[in-house]
Scaffold this active site. Structure first.
Site, short mmCIF file in Angstrom:
data_model
loop_
_atom_site.label_atom_id
_atom_site.label_comp_id
_atom_site.label_asym_id
_atom_site.label_seq_id
_atom_site.Cartn_x
_atom_site.Cartn_y
_atom_site.Cartn_z
N PRO A 199 43.64 25.16 37.34
CA PRO A 199 43.09 24.10 36.48
C PRO A 199 42.98 24.89 35.13
N GLY A 200 43.31 24.25 34.14
CA GLY A 200 43.07 24.94 32.46
C GLY A 200 43.90 26.03 32.32
N HIS A 201 45.19 25.87 33.10
CA HIS A 201 46.18 27.23 33.00
C HIS A 201 46.57 27.60 31.63
N LEU A 223 36.13 50.02 32.50
CA LEU A 223 37.09 49.12 33.09
C LEU A 223 36.18 48.23 34.29
N ASP A 271 32.02 53.22 40.36
CA ASP A 271 32.56 51.90 41.06
C ASP A 271 31.83 51.22 42.15
N LEU A 276 49.91 38.04 40.72
CA LEU A 276 51.34 37.44 41.08
C LEU A 276 52.36 38.24 41.50
N TYR A 292 36.73 33.77 33.53
CA TYR A 292 37.22 35.26 33.46
C TYR A 292 37.35 35.46 32.18
N SER A 293 37.89 35.00 31.38
CA SER A 293 38.16 35.11 29.69
C SER A 293 36.86 35.01 29.09
N THR A 340 40.82 42.27 27.68
CA THR A 340 42.39 41.55 27.78
C THR A 340 42.40 40.82 26.57
N ASP A 341 43.97 40.20 26.80
CA ASP A 341 44.69 39.41 25.60
C ASP A 341 43.94 37.91 25.88
N GLU A 342 43.43 37.68 27.29
CA GLU A 342 43.13 36.44 27.47
C GLU A 342 42.07 35.80 26.88
N LYS A 374 34.72 37.98 29.67
CA LYS A 374 35.29 39.31 29.31
C LYS A 374 35.12 38.92 27.30
N ASN A 414 49.21 43.53 33.33
CA ASN A 414 49.88 44.55 33.92
C ASN A 414 50.37 44.54 35.27
P1 NAD Z 1 40.57 45.47 39.47
O1 NAD Z 1 39.80 44.00 40.03
O2 NAD Z 1 41.90 45.93 40.55
O3 NAD Z 1 39.48 46.28 39.35
C1 NAD Z 1 38.21 46.31 39.02
C2 NAD Z 1 37.13 47.32 39.68
O4 NAD Z 1 36.10 47.31 39.17
C3 NAD Z 1 37.22 47.58 41.10
O5 NAD Z 1 37.33 48.92 41.62
C4 NAD Z 1 35.98 47.19 41.59
O6 NAD Z 1 35.27 47.53 42.60
C5 NAD Z 1 35.04 47.30 40.14
N1 NAD Z 1 33.79 46.60 40.26
C6 NAD Z 1 33.79 45.31 40.06
N2 NAD Z 1 32.43 45.04 40.14
C7 NAD Z 1 31.76 46.00 39.73
C8 NAD Z 1 30.39 46.20 39.28
N3 NAD Z 1 29.50 45.27 39.63
N4 NAD Z 1 30.06 47.51 39.38
C9 NAD Z 1 30.82 48.53 39.51
N5 NAD Z 1 32.23 48.37 39.74
C10 NAD Z 1 32.55 47.15 39.82
O7 NAD Z 1 40.80 45.20 37.87
P2 NAD Z 1 41.99 45.81 37.08
O8 NAD Z 1 43.16 44.82 37.11
O9 NAD Z 1 42.28 47.31 37.29
O10 NAD Z 1 41.29 45.65 35.67
C11 NAD Z 1 40.39 46.50 35.19
C12 NAD Z 1 40.07 46.23 33.71
O11 NAD Z 1 40.94 46.11 32.76
C13 NAD Z 1 39.10 44.98 33.70
O12 NAD Z 1 38.01 45.15 33.00
C14 NAD Z 1 40.21 44.06 33.05
O13 NAD Z 1 39.46 42.73 32.56
C15 NAD Z 1 41.05 44.73 32.15
N6 NAD Z 1 42.40 44.24 32.15
C16 NAD Z 1 43.28 44.06 33.32
C17 NAD Z 1 44.60 43.36 33.17
C18 NAD Z 1 45.28 43.10 34.11
O14 NAD Z 1 46.47 42.89 34.01
N7 NAD Z 1 45.00 43.68 35.29
C19 NAD Z 1 45.01 43.32 31.61
C20 NAD Z 1 44.20 43.66 30.64
C21 NAD Z 1 42.76 43.96 30.82
P1 TYD Z 2 47.61 36.36 37.69
O1 TYD Z 2 48.62 37.55 38.36
O2 TYD Z 2 46.73 35.66 38.28
O3 TYD Z 2 47.27 36.97 36.18
P2 TYD Z 2 46.66 36.04 34.93
O4 TYD Z 2 46.38 34.47 35.26
O5 TYD Z 2 45.43 36.91 34.65
O6 TYD Z 2 47.86 35.93 33.86
O7 TYD Z 2 48.73 35.24 37.37
C1 TYD Z 2 50.05 35.46 36.46
C2 TYD Z 2 50.58 33.95 36.21
O8 TYD Z 2 51.26 33.72 37.52
C3 TYD Z 2 49.68 32.99 35.88
O9 TYD Z 2 50.53 32.32 34.96
C4 TYD Z 2 49.33 32.15 37.04
C5 TYD Z 2 50.56 32.44 37.92
N1 TYD Z 2 50.56 32.65 39.34
C6 TYD Z 2 51.08 31.81 40.26
O10 TYD Z 2 52.13 30.88 39.58
N2 TYD Z 2 51.11 31.85 41.42
C7 TYD Z 2 50.12 32.77 42.09
O11 TYD Z 2 50.25 32.61 43.41
C8 TYD Z 2 49.27 33.65 41.48
C9 TYD Z 2 48.29 34.52 41.85
C10 TYD Z 2 49.56 33.33 40.05
#
Ligand code: NAD
Ligand code: TYD
Length: 353
Positions: free
Chosen positions: A291-293, A85, A37, A199, A159-160, A134-136, A163, A189
């Site tokens: 934007p683009g929500h 991850l 990491d 959020l 982001y999406s 991700t599902d995104e 990915k 998650n």
């Molecule tokens: P997070 O942002 O909490 O953690 C990401 C980790 O990656 C951090 O520890 C960061 O230091 C490390 N990282 C970032 N850039 C790096 C680099 N260049 N080299 C090495 N390490 C690096 O993310 P998360 O929410 O734990 O998500 C983890 C994975 O799961 C991601 O691939 C994300 O796309 C995927 N995912 C997340 C969710 C969600 O709801 N959080 C849902 C579906 C999939």
């Molecule tokens: P987020 O946790 O950023 O996840 P994702 O955009 O990957 O789904 O946001 C979850 C939802 O909540 C998304 O529809 C955006 C909305 N949101 C708010 O309404 N207020 C906030 O401050 C944040 C961070 C997100």
């Protein structure tokens, strides 16, 4: 079940990664778990302080964008499998600074694929490149329907899109070079250790501190929420029993409009903080939309359920209670992650919104 002795987990200091690392270190004492990491703002070794000196765990501070650093990991360890991850993971940050998402999510993934390919070229049997996505990548749904593994990709945020690109590269390496790879695409998650710009932890932290809770637009957007330990359990199952070449969707079958979710959280917070009923709801502030929500995400995870027998075990109510309790009792963790940098980010995102 195939036992792979050395497993590289990237992004293990982040939210989901730390739960996966802990699970694997504890459940598979015969395996060495190497956590690579970079420790960006989202990476925090405090997430793993309980296992840092366990014999079958090693941490390597590594930036996956650095080709040589990635190759060095494969020289130092006899890596038999990867659970990837590491990523830039926040949609809002991807809108303000997309470059970092291209570097880490696309180039970083390709660096790992190249290093694995080189290291495994003579003995690919039993190896596995497990890419966490991700599902995104599937885009945005209207009021009806679900994302299945056959849904066409239609990413709409930087982001999406990054990915989705990384998923395509993993599939391309699997088809072209025969690298054994599996991908899972999961819904949103929540749970302990999530960085408080997403959020649910943002809302918990703001309510606790009597700060406004920003809800984008009218709060009508819908997400399908899954407790992080249910995602970790799915990853464990897919890692050990999934079929290389396959994709698995993971979801909670738990759709919530943002505003309804925030109102539920407000009720829980009033109770936990012994505040008069309705007081946290007064903190809700509707702000300018993202934007683009994307309107709605909803996952069909029947393939994973039928083929591998996975079901989420945490109800949303119990998962949210656990999450709130965790944030309320881990004040030091929160203070430490809410650094000066985070405060600057927060102000730039929400001032004048
Ligand atoms: P997070 O942002 O909490 O953690 C990401 C980790 O990656 C951090 O520890 C960061 O230091 C490390 N990282 C970032 N850039 C790096 C680099 N260049 N080299 C090495 N390490 C690096 O993310 P998360 O929410 O734990 O998500 C983890 C994975 O799961 C991601 O691939 C994300 O796309 C995927 N995912 C997340 C969710 C969600 O709801 N959080 C849902 C579906 C999939
Ligand atoms: P987020 O946790 O950023 O996840 P994702 O955009 O990957 O789904 O946001 C979850 C939802 O909540 C998304 O529809 C955006 C909305 N949101 C708010 O309404 N207020 C906030 O401050 C944040 C961070 C997100």
């Amino acid at each position: 079940m195939k036992t792979r002795k050395t497993i590289l987990i990237t992004g293990g200091a982040g939210f989901i990664g730390s739960h996966v690392v802990r699970r694997f270190v504890k459940n598979y004492p015969g395996c060495l778990i190497v956590n690579a990491d970079k420790l960006t703002y989202a990476g925090n070794l405090e997430n793993l302080s309980d296992i840092e000196s366990v014999d079958n765990y090693k941490f390597e501070k590594t930036d996956i964008v650095n080709k040589k650093a990635v190759a060095d990991l494969f020289t130092k360890y006899d890596i038999e499998a990867i659970i990837h991850l590491a990523a830039e993971s926040h949609v809002d940050r991807s809108i303000t600074s997309p470059d970092e998402f291209v570097f880490t999510n696309i180039i970083g993934t390709v660096n790992l694929l190249n290093a694995a390919l080189e290291s495994w070229k003579n003995r690919p049997e039993g190896k596995l490149f497990y890419h966490i996505s991700t599902d995104e990548v599937y885009g945005s749904l209207g009021n009806e329907g679900f994302f299945t593994e056959a849904t066409a990709y239609d990413p709409r945020s930087p982001y999406s899109a990054s990915k989705a690109s990384s998923d395509h590269m993993v599939r391309a390496y699997s088809h072209t070079y025969g690298i054994p790879a599996v991908i899972s695409n999961c819904s949103n998650n929540y749970g302990p250790n999530q960085f408080p710009e997403k959020l649910i932890p943002l809302a918990i932290n703001n309510i606790k501190n009597n700060r406004q809770v920003p809800v984008y637009g009218k709060g009508e957007n819908i997400r399908d929420w899954l407790f992080v330990e249910d995602h970790s359990a799915a990853i464990d199952l897919i890692f050990h029993r999934g079929t290389p070449g396959e994709t698995y969707n993971i979801g909670g079958n738990n759709e919530w409009k943002n505003i309804d979710l925030i109102r539920l959280l407000c009720k829980i917070m009033d109770r936990k903080l012994n505040r008069p009923s309705g007081s946290s709801e007064k903190l809700i502030k509707f702000v300018k939309d993202r934007p683009g929500h994307d309107k709605r995400y909803a996952i069909d995870s029947s393939k994973l359920q039928k083929e591998l027998g996975w079901y989420p075990v945490h109800s949303f109510e119990s998962g949210l209670e656990k999450t709130v309790d965790w944030y309320l009792s881990n004040t030091k963790w929160l203070e430490n992650v809410i650094s000066g940098e985070y405060e600057k980010y927060y102000d730039s995102m929400y001032s004048g919104r």
